[in-house]
Motif scaffolding. Structure first.
Motif, mmCIF file in Angstrom:
data_model
loop_
_atom_site.group_PDB
_atom_site.id
_atom_site.type_symbol
_atom_site.label_atom_id
_atom_site.label_comp_id
_atom_site.label_asym_id
_atom_site.label_seq_id
_atom_site.Cartn_x
_atom_site.Cartn_y
_atom_site.Cartn_z
ATOM 1 N N GLY A 9 -8.936 -7.024 -5.037
ATOM 2 C CA GLY A 9 -8.248 -7.986 -4.192
ATOM 3 C C GLY A 9 -7.310 -8.854 -5.005
ATOM 4 O O GLY A 9 -7.254 -8.780 -6.233
ATOM 5 N N GLY A 10 -6.551 -9.674 -4.302
ATOM 6 C CA GLY A 10 -5.621 -10.566 -4.973
ATOM 7 C C GLY A 10 -4.660 -11.198 -4.004
ATOM 8 O O GLY A 10 -4.840 -11.107 -2.784
ATOM 9 N N ILE A 11 -3.638 -11.826 -4.573
ATOM 10 C CA ILE A 11 -2.601 -12.471 -3.773
ATOM 11 C C ILE A 11 -1.343 -11.617 -3.852
ATOM 12 O O ILE A 11 -0.870 -11.310 -4.961
ATOM 13 C CB ILE A 11 -2.313 -13.889 -4.289
ATOM 14 N N VAL A 12 -0.847 -11.218 -2.708
ATOM 15 C CA VAL A 12 0.358 -10.394 -2.660
ATOM 16 C C VAL A 12 1.315 -10.949 -1.624
ATOM 17 O O VAL A 12 0.894 -11.651 -0.687
ATOM 18 C CB VAL A 12 0.043 -8.912 -2.348
ATOM 19 N N GLN A 13 2.568 -10.625 -1.778
ATOM 20 C CA GLN A 13 3.571 -11.021 -0.799
ATOM 21 C C GLN A 13 3.552 -10.066 0.387
ATOM 22 O O GLN A 13 3.090 -8.921 0.266
ATOM 23 C CB GLN A 13 4.952 -11.024 -1.440
ATOM 24 N N PRO A 14 4.031 -10.492 1.528
ATOM 25 C CA PRO A 14 4.132 -9.584 2.680
ATOM 26 C C PRO A 14 4.879 -8.320 2.286
ATOM 27 O O PRO A 14 5.891 -8.374 1.578
ATOM 28 C CB PRO A 14 4.909 -10.414 3.700
ATOM 29 N N ARG A 38 -13.640 -6.445 7.170
ATOM 30 C CA ARG A 38 -12.985 -7.654 6.683
ATOM 31 C C ARG A 38 -13.393 -8.842 7.542
ATOM 32 O O ARG A 38 -13.771 -8.687 8.706
ATOM 33 C CB ARG A 38 -11.468 -7.494 6.681
ATOM 34 N N GLN A 39 -13.304 -10.007 6.928
ATOM 35 C CA GLN A 39 -13.612 -11.231 7.653
ATOM 36 C C GLN A 39 -12.619 -12.299 7.250
ATOM 37 O O GLN A 39 -12.574 -12.719 6.092
ATOM 38 C CB GLN A 39 -15.040 -11.694 7.380
ATOM 39 N N ALA A 92 -7.993 -11.826 4.327
ATOM 40 C CA ALA A 92 -9.418 -11.825 4.664
ATOM 41 C C ALA A 92 -10.237 -11.475 3.433
ATOM 42 O O ALA A 92 -9.696 -11.032 2.417
ATOM 43 C CB ALA A 92 -9.708 -10.810 5.774
ATOM 44 N N LEU A 93 -11.545 -11.652 3.562
ATOM 45 C CA LEU A 93 -12.487 -11.130 2.583
ATOM 46 C C LEU A 93 -12.814 -9.699 3.007
ATOM 47 O O LEU A 93 -13.250 -9.479 4.140
ATOM 48 C CB LEU A 93 -13.754 -11.978 2.560
ATOM 49 N N TYR A 94 -12.585 -8.752 2.134
ATOM 50 C CA TYR A 94 -12.837 -7.336 2.434
ATOM 51 C C TYR A 94 -14.103 -6.895 1.712
ATOM 52 O O TYR A 94 -14.255 -7.133 0.499
ATOM 53 C CB TYR A 94 -11.668 -6.475 1.970
ATOM 54 N N TYR A 113 -26.535 -2.123 4.080
ATOM 55 C CA TYR A 113 -26.167 -2.658 2.779
ATOM 56 C C TYR A 113 -24.682 -3.022 2.775
ATOM 57 O O TYR A 113 -23.863 -2.299 3.350
ATOM 58 C CB TYR A 113 -26.426 -1.647 1.659
ATOM 59 N N ARG A 114 -24.348 -4.108 2.159
ATOM 60 C CA ARG A 114 -22.957 -4.521 2.046
ATOM 61 C C ARG A 114 -22.744 -5.249 0.730
ATOM 62 O O ARG A 114 -23.691 -5.765 0.130
ATOM 63 C CB ARG A 114 -22.550 -5.442 3.200
ATOM 64 N N GLY A 115 -21.492 -5.273 0.284
ATOM 65 C CA GLY A 115 -21.153 -6.025 -0.908
ATOM 66 C C GLY A 115 -20.765 -7.450 -0.571
ATOM 67 O O GLY A 115 -20.734 -7.839 0.601
ATOM 68 N N LYS A 116 -20.440 -8.207 -1.619
ATOM 69 C CA LYS A 116 -20.054 -9.609 -1.411
ATOM 70 C C LYS A 116 -18.577 -9.744 -1.062
ATOM 71 O O LYS A 116 -18.154 -10.777 -0.543
ATOM 72 C CB LYS A 116 -20.373 -10.424 -2.657
ATOM 73 N N GLY A 117 -17.804 -8.718 -1.357
ATOM 74 C CA GLY A 117 -16.419 -8.725 -0.946
ATOM 75 C C GLY A 117 -15.427 -9.093 -2.021
ATOM 76 O O GLY A 117 -15.782 -9.639 -3.073
ATOM 77 N N THR A 118 -14.166 -8.797 -1.742
ATOM 78 C CA THR A 118 -13.053 -9.160 -2.596
ATOM 79 C C THR A 118 -11.973 -9.773 -1.700
ATOM 80 O O THR A 118 -11.688 -9.257 -0.624
ATOM 81 C CB THR A 118 -12.531 -7.947 -3.372
#
Length: 124
Positions: A9-14, A38-39, A92-94, A113-118
């Motif tokens: 994950g990260g910050i990206v432009q549109p 996603r949430q 969102a958090l994926y 089971y699920r992960g904590k997300g990115t």
């Protein structure tokens, strides 16, 4: 111990691109259907995509509009989500999750089971 660890994950432009990864340990992921979920802030979890055990079948939520692609490498016990054409509303958090046998893969409350997300943030 079962663990699902997401990254990428990260910050990206549109319009930007990201590739998310989910490394699974504690169970043989090749024997499980997997999903991305996603949430967004202040909203409930939303199913994004599903992939079959062997990776030969996939399904996507309508909002992905051909911009996302799910894949898996069972030799590495790893799940991927390639995303391009990202929009601010994709922020969102994926996280990845396992679909128990016999459960509907769109039912976000039925994963075992699920992960904590990115975190994915799309902003100019």
């Amino acid at each position: 111990e079962v663990q699902l660890v997401e990254s990428g994950g990260g910050i990206v432009q549109p319009g930007g691109t990201l590739r998310l990864s989910c490394v699974v340990s504690g169970f043989d992921a090749s024997k499980s259907a997997m999903v991305w979920v996603r949430q967004a802030p202040g909203k409930g979890p939303e199913w994004v995509s599903w992939i079959s055990l062997g990776g030969g079948r996939q399904d996507y939520a309508a909002f992905t509009q051909g911009r996302f692609m799910i894949s898996r490498d069972n030799a590495k016990n790893t799940l991927y989500l390639q995303m391009w054409g990202l929009k601010p509303e994709d922020t969102a958090l994926y996280y990845c999750a396992r679909v128990p046998p016999g459960r509907r893969y769109t039912a976000v409350d039925e994963y075992d089971y699920r992960g904590k997300g990115t975190q994915v943030t799309v902003s100019s």
